[in-house]
Design an enzyme around this catalytic site. Structure first.
Site, mmCIF file in Angstrom:
data_model
loop_
_atom_site.group_PDB
_atom_site.id
_atom_site.type_symbol
_atom_site.label_atom_id
_atom_site.label_comp_id
_atom_site.label_asym_id
_atom_site.label_seq_id
_atom_site.Cartn_x
_atom_site.Cartn_y
_atom_site.Cartn_z
ATOM 1 N N GLU A 1 -2.715 7.819 -5.539
ATOM 2 C CA GLU A 1 -1.810 7.193 -6.500
ATOM 3 C C GLU A 1 -1.034 6.024 -5.897
ATOM 4 O OE1 GLU A 1 1.613 8.631 -9.681
ATOM 5 O OE2 GLU A 1 0.017 9.977 -9.083
ATOM 6 N N ASP B 1 -1.217 12.305 -7.760
ATOM 7 C CA ASP B 1 -0.281 13.430 -7.819
ATOM 8 C C ASP B 1 -0.849 14.547 -8.686
ATOM 9 O OD1 ASP B 1 1.489 12.200 -6.193
ATOM 10 O OD2 ASP B 1 3.045 11.863 -7.692
ATOM 11 N N TYR C 1 5.426 19.869 -3.320
ATOM 12 C CA TYR C 1 5.377 18.963 -4.470
ATOM 13 C C TYR C 1 6.686 18.996 -5.268
ATOM 14 C CZ TYR C 1 3.588 16.627 -8.637
ATOM 15 O OH TYR C 1 3.392 15.755 -9.669
#
Length: 694
Positions: A8, A104, A307
């Site tokens: 990303e 992600d 995360y």
């Protein structure tokens, strides 16, 4: 044959490339023996705008609404087009066998990758990397367990539905309101009900009428005791309060009840994103957006946390085996707190619950050893919060004894209470416990004892209105009603702030005059948290494969038509609250004062005129040729120009002329003002420099 890996961001791509052994760096990718790693720059593709379907939509007109394309199209974002073209060129290579999505691991990351894949017309197999931390170990293990991308099709469908719904409702209602009332009025599927909640709170505050009341306190023996009747401590009559004070003066207090109760508090669960944002706002005044940005650095750059954009506070059972590695990693930085854990681990097993984990587990430290000296002050604050919550799982419950004593004084009841800590438990590491007395004063008090009463006071107070929301309060409300996701709530709040519908003052959110008017103009249905919560629930069902995207979008299109029709037929009035007496020098319309990135701005109220001017203009390095003072820089319809506030001289900016920096200014003055033929001003020095160049 090689695999094309799509990350990303460039920073993530570099980490992936290093772990995968890719060292041959090119402008748009990094290549190795088995992998070619490339990257997006956030989004490279977006939904087409109305003018992409028909140029007439460049001009906002009520008669063109609603704009509902038969099929939503995609376009390349102009600012990031070079990177997209770089990926497009890679696709032509014959030595690529598959594409691995490494964006992600969430709804938005899936959308970033899938739209790129759609636009480059990729026909070969696609796999998915799904990891919850960016450590080398997590990356290596993730590439050993790649999943078929088809497994995440439902997540992608949900992302598309969310994006199209926001476009259809947000764009159409915003255009309808803006054109009808001739002022930039922004509305949206999530931002409008969020604003509505802030306004509802404001209405309660404004409608509140304070009342006087009295609280009676007295010193009974060595204890501070408070009068109450059936649990109510407030007396709403001054005469009654004075009567009670008079009645109990010089009386004896008898202990009628001693209640001892041992209580405990369970270890708190680790953080999810929303809970961390709320705590960081309460403790440090961080905005939700700031917390997310700092947290993203801890995840991507430092690789110290898992995360960030998670909505779960639980862990999956397979993570139990990683607990020791995580404890060892943080041992050196948090020795005092970790050592007791290593000696006798008592892990709170309630944290392991596979059914309570959605896309990602709770926020916890990774097995990367932290170098606290490399962290900024804000990064360290958040990291320590996450670590302390994690360590709390390995500490026992917090135990304390609550002692409550009831006294009778001349027929009136007083009580006093205290808490004695029996075991500080997890609060030894979280540090968030109330200060409790280790040795109390009530330990020897027994029923039937009598004490003298002294220092009797009836303190006058006023009832207080409900407080305006902090971001912590608003995030809690948004979570309760299902408004947005952990990943989007911060952006929603920032959008309300940037659109001048709310203001942040001393960490409290205040509605602006514009926000108050907007919420009256907008459709009743759109400002209802219940409707938006229903939409969010349906999006979540689609992501889980339990809902149908076609049905959801069909309802959204019907809703869009209805919302626009309501705005068109409305007879409500609106008056721009920020109009000033100043007139636009380009078109003569009145100027409006708005809050811009660089401070307060004066903007022309005529939407067809682009004139903007700083209220407190920015000084440039250009000097006035007459008085040699620094000139203000302005942006007008005809371009950038400079103006001297002292002598009112105006000069149009010449793009060929380079603005002189302070360092260059000093060098010029040093070099050329020594010559007796020139003066000591920068203008003279510049003339000398130009003559020298000739």
């Amino acid at each position: 044959m090689k695999s094309l890996v799509l990350a990303e961001k460039p920073s993530v791509a570099r980490d992936l490339a290093r772990v995968l052994g890719c060292s041959h760096k090119q402008k748009h990718y990094i290549e190795g023996p088995k992998y070619i790693v490339t990257w997006a720059l956030g989004h490279l593709i977006e939904l087409k705008m109305p003018e992409d379907y028909d140029p007439k939509y460049k001009t906002w007109k009520m008669e063109d609404l609603p704009i509902i394309p038969d099929k939503m199209g995609l376009k390349i974002i102009r600012q990031t087009a070079p990177q997209f073209k770089g990926i497009q060129q890679l696709v032509k290579r014959k030595d690529l066998s598959e594409l691995i999505i490494a964006t992600d691991a969430g709804r938005e990351g899936e959308l970033v990758a899938r739209w790129i894949i759609e636009k480059i017309h990729w026909k070969k197999p696609v796999k998915r990397l799904w990891i919850s931390s960016q450590t080398d170990r997590a990356i290596k293990e993730g590439f050993k367990q790649l999943k078929p991308a088809k497994q995440y099709d439902s997540l992608y469908e949900s992302a598309v539905c969310r994006s199209e719904a926001d476009w259809l409702i947000g764009l159409n209602v915003t255009r309808a309101l803006t054109t009808k009332y001739d002022d930039p009025l922004s509305a949206g599927r999530v931002q409008t009900p969020t604003l509505s909640m802030i306004l509802d709170q404001e209405k309660q505050i404004q409608a509140f009428v304070p009342k006087e009341y009295w609280v009676i306190q007295a010193k009974i023996g060595l204890l501070n005791a408070t009068w109450h009747h059936n649990g109510e401590q407030r007396i709403f009559s001054e005469a009654k309060a004075n009567e009670i004070v008079h009645k109990i003066e010089n009386q004896q207090a008898e202990v009628i009840e001693v209640n001892r109760k041992e209580k405990s508090e369970q270890q708190p669960l680790p953080y999810d994103l929303t809970e961390l944002q709320r705590d960081a706002n309460r403790r440090f005044g961080f905005s939700a957006k700031k917390t997310l940005n700092v947290l993203q650095n801890l995840y991507e750059q430092h690789k110290l946390v898992t995360y960030p954009r998670t909505d779960s506070r639980y862990l999956t059972s397979d993570l139990e085996g990683t607990m020791s590695d995580r404890l060892q990693a943080i041992l050196s930085a948090f020795k005092e707190d970790v050592q007791p854990v290593l000696k006798g681990k008592v892990l709170a097993r309630k944290v392991f619950n596979n059914e309570r984990v959605t896309d990602h587990h709770a926020l916890i430290p990774t097995d990367e050893r932290p170098k606290l000296g490399n962290l900024s002050a804000d990064e360290r604050k958040l990291y320590e919060m996450i670590v302390s919550r994690f360590l709390a799982l390995f500490y026992p419950k917090y135990r304390y004894e609550m002692i409550k004593v009831e006294f009778k004084v001349a027929g009136h009841t007083f009580n006093a209470h205290e808490s004695i800590v029996l075991d500080s438990g997890f609060k030894a590491v979280t540090g968030k416990g109330d200060e409790k007395d280790k040795v109390g004063q009530m330990g020897n008090i027994k029923k039937g004892m009598t004490f003298s009463v002294a220092n009797i006071q009836a303190e006058k107070k006023l009832t207080e209105p409900p407080a305006r929301f902090t971001e912590a309060d608003l995030l809690a409300k948004m979570e309760k009603y299902g408004l947005g996701t952990p990943a989007t709530r911060a952006d929603i709040i920032e959008k309300l702030l940037s659109s001048d519908t709310i203001d942040r003052q001393n960490n409290r959110l205040h509605p602006t005059p514009k926000g108050k008017q907007l919420i009256d103009l907008v459709n009743d249905e759109l400002k209802s948290p219940k409707l938006t919560a229903k939409w969010e629930s349906e999006l979540e069902a689609i992501a889980r494969g339990k809902g149908k995207a076609e049905q959801f979008l069909k309802k959204i299109r019907q809703q869009t038509k209805q919302l626009v029709a309501e705005v068109k037929s409305s007879d409500k009035k609106y008056k721009a609250h920020n109009l000033t007496g100043a007139k636009c020098p380009d078109c003569g319309s009145f100027m409006k004062e708005v809050k811009g990135r660089d401070g307060r701005m004066l903007v022309c109220s005529n939407r067809d005129c682009q004139f903007r001017k700083r209220k407190d203009p920015k000084l440039s390095n250009r000097r006035c040729p007459q008085c040699h003072k620094k000139m203000e820089i302005h942006n007008g319809k005809a371009g950038t120009y400079f103006q001297c506030r002292n002598c009112n001289l105006v000069e149009k900016a010449n793009k060929q002329k380079k603005t002189v920096t302070k360092r260059e200014e000093k060098q010029l003055l040093k070099k050329y003002t020594k010559d007796e033929n020139f003066g000591n001003s920068l203008a003279d020095a510049l003339k000398a420099a130009m003559k020298d160049q000739k």
